[in-house]
Design a protein around this motif. Structure first.
Motif, PDB file in Angstrom:
ATOM      1  N   VAL A 108       0.844  -1.200   0.000  1.00  0.00           N
ATOM      2  CA  VAL A 108       0.000   0.000   0.000  1.00  0.00           C
ATOM      3  C   VAL A 108       0.879   1.251   0.000  1.00  0.00           C
ATOM      4  CG1 VAL A 108      -1.698   1.345   1.315  1.00  0.00           C
ATOM      5  CG2 VAL A 108      -2.005  -1.126   1.043  1.00  0.00           C
ATOM      6  N   ALA A 109       1.947   1.233   0.787  1.00  0.00           N
ATOM      7  CA  ALA A 109       2.843   2.399   0.846  1.00  0.00           C
ATOM      8  C   ALA A 109       3.533   2.634  -0.492  1.00  0.00           C
ATOM      9  CB  ALA A 109       3.874   2.222   1.956  1.00  0.00           C
ATOM     10  N   LEU A 110       4.009   1.581  -1.116  1.00  0.00           N
ATOM     11  CA  LEU A 110       4.641   1.716  -2.432  1.00  0.00           C
ATOM     12  C   LEU A 110       3.628   2.191  -3.475  1.00  0.00           C
ATOM     13  CD1 LEU A 110       6.868  -1.491  -2.429  1.00  0.00           C
ATOM     14  CD2 LEU A 110       7.693   0.892  -2.492  1.00  0.00           C
ATOM     15  N   GLY A 111       2.414   1.665  -3.408  1.00  0.00           N
ATOM     16  CA  GLY A 111       1.365   2.098  -4.325  1.00  0.00           C
ATOM     17  C   GLY A 111       1.009   3.562  -4.123  1.00  0.00           C
ATOM     18  N   SER A 112       0.978   3.990  -2.865  1.00  0.00           N
ATOM     19  CA  SER A 112       0.684   5.393  -2.547  1.00  0.00           C
ATOM     20  C   SER A 112       1.752   6.305  -3.131  1.00  0.00           C
ATOM     21  CB  SER A 112       0.623   5.596  -1.029  1.00  0.00           C
ATOM     22  OG  SER A 112      -0.367   4.787  -0.452  1.00  0.00           O
ATOM     23  N   MET A 113       3.001   5.913  -2.944  1.00  0.00           N
ATOM     24  CA  MET A 113       4.110   6.705  -3.458  1.00  0.00           C
ATOM     25  C   MET A 113       4.059   6.762  -4.990  1.00  0.00           C
ATOM     26  SD  MET A 113       8.209   6.243  -2.778  1.00  0.00           S
ATOM     27  CE  MET A 113       8.286   4.705  -3.663  1.00  0.00           C
ATOM     28  N   ALA A 114       3.817   5.632  -5.620  1.00  0.00           N
ATOM     29  CA  ALA A 114       3.750   5.580  -7.079  1.00  0.00           C
ATOM     30  C   ALA A 114       2.572   6.420  -7.596  1.00  0.00           C
ATOM     31  CB  ALA A 114       3.621   4.134  -7.553  1.00  0.00           C
ATOM     32  N   TYR A 115       1.440   6.346  -6.919  1.00  0.00           N
ATOM     33  CA  TYR A 115       0.266   7.119  -7.334  1.00  0.00           C
ATOM     34  C   TYR A 115       0.558   8.611  -7.224  1.00  0.00           C
ATOM     35  CZ  TYR A 115      -4.515   8.716  -7.769  1.00  0.00           C
ATOM     36  OH  TYR A 115      -5.648   9.366  -8.193  1.00  0.00           O
ATOM     37  N   ALA A 116       1.142   9.028  -6.112  1.00  0.00           N
ATOM     38  CA  ALA A 116       1.474  10.446  -5.931  1.00  0.00           C
ATOM     39  C   ALA A 116       2.498  10.894  -6.982  1.00  0.00           C
ATOM     40  CB  ALA A 116       1.996  10.703  -4.519  1.00  0.00           C
ATOM     41  N   HIS A 117       3.480  10.047  -7.261  1.00  0.00           N
ATOM     42  CA  HIS A 117       4.494  10.375  -8.265  1.00  0.00           C
ATOM     43  C   HIS A 117       3.840  10.544  -9.637  1.00  0.00           C
ATOM     44  CE1 HIS A 117       7.901   9.697 -11.018  1.00  0.00           C
ATOM     45  NE2 HIS A 117       8.597  10.307 -10.078  1.00  0.00           N
ATOM     46  N   ALA A 118       2.934   9.636  -9.979  1.00  0.00           N
ATOM     47  CA  ALA A 118       2.250   9.739 -11.266  1.00  0.00           C
ATOM     48  C   ALA A 118       1.382  11.002 -11.341  1.00  0.00           C
ATOM     49  CB  ALA A 118       1.397   8.490 -11.505  1.00  0.00           C
ATOM     50  N   ALA A 119       0.701  11.324 -10.239  1.00  0.00           N
ATOM     51  CA  ALA A 119      -0.126  12.533 -10.208  1.00  0.00           C
ATOM     52  C   ALA A 119       0.740  13.778 -10.355  1.00  0.00           C
ATOM     53  CB  ALA A 119      -0.925  12.590  -8.903  1.00  0.00           C
ATOM     54  N   ALA A 120       1.897  13.763  -9.732  1.00  0.00           N
ATOM     55  CA  ALA A 120       2.816  14.904  -9.869  1.00  0.00           C
ATOM     56  C   ALA A 120       3.318  15.001 -11.298  1.00  0.00           C
ATOM     57  CB  ALA A 120       3.989  14.762  -8.890  1.00  0.00           C
ATOM     58  N   GLY A 121       3.584  13.859 -11.926  1.00  0.00           N
ATOM     59  CA  GLY A 121       4.038  13.858 -13.306  1.00  0.00           C
ATOM     60  C   GLY A 121       3.004  14.369 -14.295  1.00  0.00           C
ATOM     61  N   ARG A 122       1.729  14.221 -13.937  1.00  0.00           N
ATOM     62  CA  ARG A 122       0.637  14.734 -14.779  1.00  0.00           C
ATOM     63  C   ARG A 122       0.231  16.147 -14.369  1.00  0.00           C
ATOM     64  NH1 ARG A 122      -1.546   9.540 -13.465  1.00  0.00           N
ATOM     65  NH2 ARG A 122      -3.163  10.600 -12.276  1.00  0.00           N
ATOM     66  N   ASP A 123       1.051  16.769 -13.539  1.00  0.00           N
ATOM     67  CA  ASP A 123       0.802  18.135 -13.046  1.00  0.00           C
ATOM     68  C   ASP A 123      -0.534  18.264 -12.320  1.00  0.00           C
ATOM     69  OD1 ASP A 123       3.221  19.264 -13.762  1.00  0.00           O
ATOM     70  OD2 ASP A 123       2.551  19.671 -15.812  1.00  0.00           O
TER      71      ASP A 123
END
Length: 137
Positions: free
Chosen positions: A119-134
């Motif tokens: 869940v923690a890795l998924g959270s980090m990946a989701y936030a990273h992807a959201a940041a990448g999409r501005d």
């Protein structure tokens, strides 16, 4: 923020709030009360070094703060989730590698920590992807 993203962020806030609640309970209650007679678990908690308790606190609180930051669409969520992942690995390195817990209780005790890490890795990946999409500022 789209409805789906908001629901994911709210779910992560609730998940991480439960983690903070468990940290608060486990750090403020006696090992005997927590383990209710499980001698192995009592000894593992009694012997848990300060660095592992600190890692547990950092993992819990940075996860919650990361989830709140994600809900507020803040880019810092990525870094907070990364701190949580690192602290989770440190915390569970004591419980699952350095303590006798797995030897005494069997490999089944690894299941929930693995879920927490996923869940923690998924959270980090989701936030990273959201940041990448501005989507985060």
């Amino acid at each position: 923020m789209a409805r789906q993203q908001r629901m994911i962020a709210i779910g992560l806030v609730l998940w991480n709030a439960a983690g903070v609640a468990m940290w608060a309970l486990q750090s403020s209650t006696s090992p005997e009360t927590l383990a209710q007679g499980d001698k192995v678990q009592i000894e593992v908690w009694r012997a848990m070094p300060l660095w592992a308790w600190i890692a547990y606190a950092v993992a819990s609180w940075s996860g919650l703060l990361g989830a709140v930051a994600l809900l507020l669409q803040r880019r810092v969520a990525v870094w907070l989730f990364a701190a949580s992942v690192i602290a989770i690995v440190a915390q569970f390195s004591y419980a699952l590698v350095l303590s006798p817990l797995v030897q005494a209780k069997g490999p089944g005790v690894i299941a929930f920590p693995v879920v927490i890490l996923i869940v923690a890795l998924g959270s980090m990946a989701y936030a990273h992807a959201a940041a990448g999409r501005d989507l985060l500022s």
